[in-house]
Design a protein around this motif. Structure first.
Motif, short mmCIF file in Angstrom:
data_model
loop_
_atom_site.label_atom_id
_atom_site.label_comp_id
_atom_site.label_asym_id
_atom_site.label_seq_id
_atom_site.Cartn_x
_atom_site.Cartn_y
_atom_site.Cartn_z
N ARG A 1 0.58 -1.34 0.12
CA ARG A 1 0.14 -0.10 0.04
C ARG A 1 0.78 1.38 -0.04
O ARG A 1 0.26 2.03 -0.41
CB ARG A 1 -1.06 0.19 1.04
CG ARG A 1 -1.93 -1.19 1.02
CD ARG A 1 -2.79 -1.02 2.31
NE ARG A 1 -3.63 -2.23 2.49
CZ ARG A 1 -4.92 -2.20 2.23
NH1 ARG A 1 -5.42 -1.20 1.91
NH2 ARG A 1 -5.49 -3.29 2.50
N LEU A 2 2.18 1.21 0.19
CA LEU A 2 2.90 2.38 0.52
C LEU A 2 3.13 2.92 -0.85
O LEU A 2 3.32 4.06 -1.00
CB LEU A 2 4.26 1.89 1.29
CG LEU A 2 5.30 3.15 1.33
CD1 LEU A 2 4.72 4.09 2.22
CD2 LEU A 2 6.52 2.40 2.19
N ILE B 1 3.00 7.34 -5.02
CA ILE B 1 2.66 7.73 -6.48
C ILE B 1 1.59 8.68 -6.43
O ILE B 1 1.68 9.76 -6.94
CB ILE B 1 2.25 6.41 -7.26
CG1 ILE B 1 3.47 5.48 -7.66
CG2 ILE B 1 1.69 6.88 -8.64
CD1 ILE B 1 3.11 4.24 -8.33
N PHE B 2 0.66 8.64 -5.42
CA PHE B 2 -0.43 9.41 -5.39
C PHE B 2 0.08 10.89 -4.77
O PHE B 2 -0.25 11.67 -5.39
CB PHE B 2 -1.53 9.01 -4.46
CG PHE B 2 -2.65 9.78 -3.97
CD1 PHE B 2 -3.47 10.30 -5.02
CD2 PHE B 2 -2.70 10.29 -2.75
CE1 PHE B 2 -4.64 11.19 -4.31
CE2 PHE B 2 -3.70 11.12 -2.38
CZ PHE B 2 -4.44 11.65 -3.51
N LEU C 1 -6.10 3.73 -9.00
CA LEU C 1 -6.53 4.80 -8.25
C LEU C 1 -5.81 5.97 -7.70
O LEU C 1 -6.23 7.26 -7.96
CB LEU C 1 -7.55 4.30 -6.71
CG LEU C 1 -8.26 5.26 -5.96
CD1 LEU C 1 -9.48 5.44 -6.76
CD2 LEU C 1 -8.68 4.41 -4.72
N SER C 2 -4.77 5.69 -7.59
CA SER C 2 -3.47 6.61 -7.45
C SER C 2 -3.57 7.55 -8.77
O SER C 2 -3.10 8.81 -8.70
CB SER C 2 -2.27 6.09 -7.15
OG SER C 2 -2.36 5.28 -5.95
#
Length: 127
Positions: free
Chosen positions: A3-4, A9-10, A55-56
């Motif tokens: 998840r990191l 990226i986001f 999503l990011s």
């Protein structure tokens, strides 16, 4: 770690690249910042495609466009700012650059997705 990386990226995507490129162009009459913006966003979209961080990519682009649009709106009272970006005004330029960057990102993202699928398929066959 799973998840990191999408979060990183986001976070990098949330930078208002278009506005910063336009500001650098306005201040220094240099187009280098547009090239840097393109390289960074294309690298991020490639990485997003490899790890499936959809999503990011989507949310980051929305926030980046929104903040670029907002900061551009703060500069609108400056007549030099508006005249510099002719034949388009600065708002049109934010939209056009953002759309062009998005099209390039979608192309790079799909190429990275295909490459990742091919890698996974070859790994599964070799086992």
């Amino acid at each position: 770690m799973r998840r990191l990386l999408p979060f990183i990226i986001f976070t990098i995507y949330c930078i208002p690249y278009v506005y910063l490129s336009m500001r650098k162009d306005f201040e220094d009459d240099s187009k280098v910042s547009y090239i840097i913006m393109a390289i960074v966003t294309l690298a991020l979209s490639y990485l997003s495609g490899l790890i499936r961080a959809d999503l990011s990519l989507i949310l980051g682009n929305i926030i980046s466009f929104s903040t670029s649009y907002f900061y551009n709106a703060l500069r609108l009272p400056d007549s030099k700012w508006e005249k510099y970006f002719s034949p388009f005004n600065s708002v049109e330029q934010v939209v056009l650059i953002s759309l062009a960057a998005l099209v390039l990102q979608v192309i790079i993202y799909t190429l990275a997705r295909k490459r990742a699928k091919r890698y996974i398929r070859n790994t599964m066959v070799s086992e």
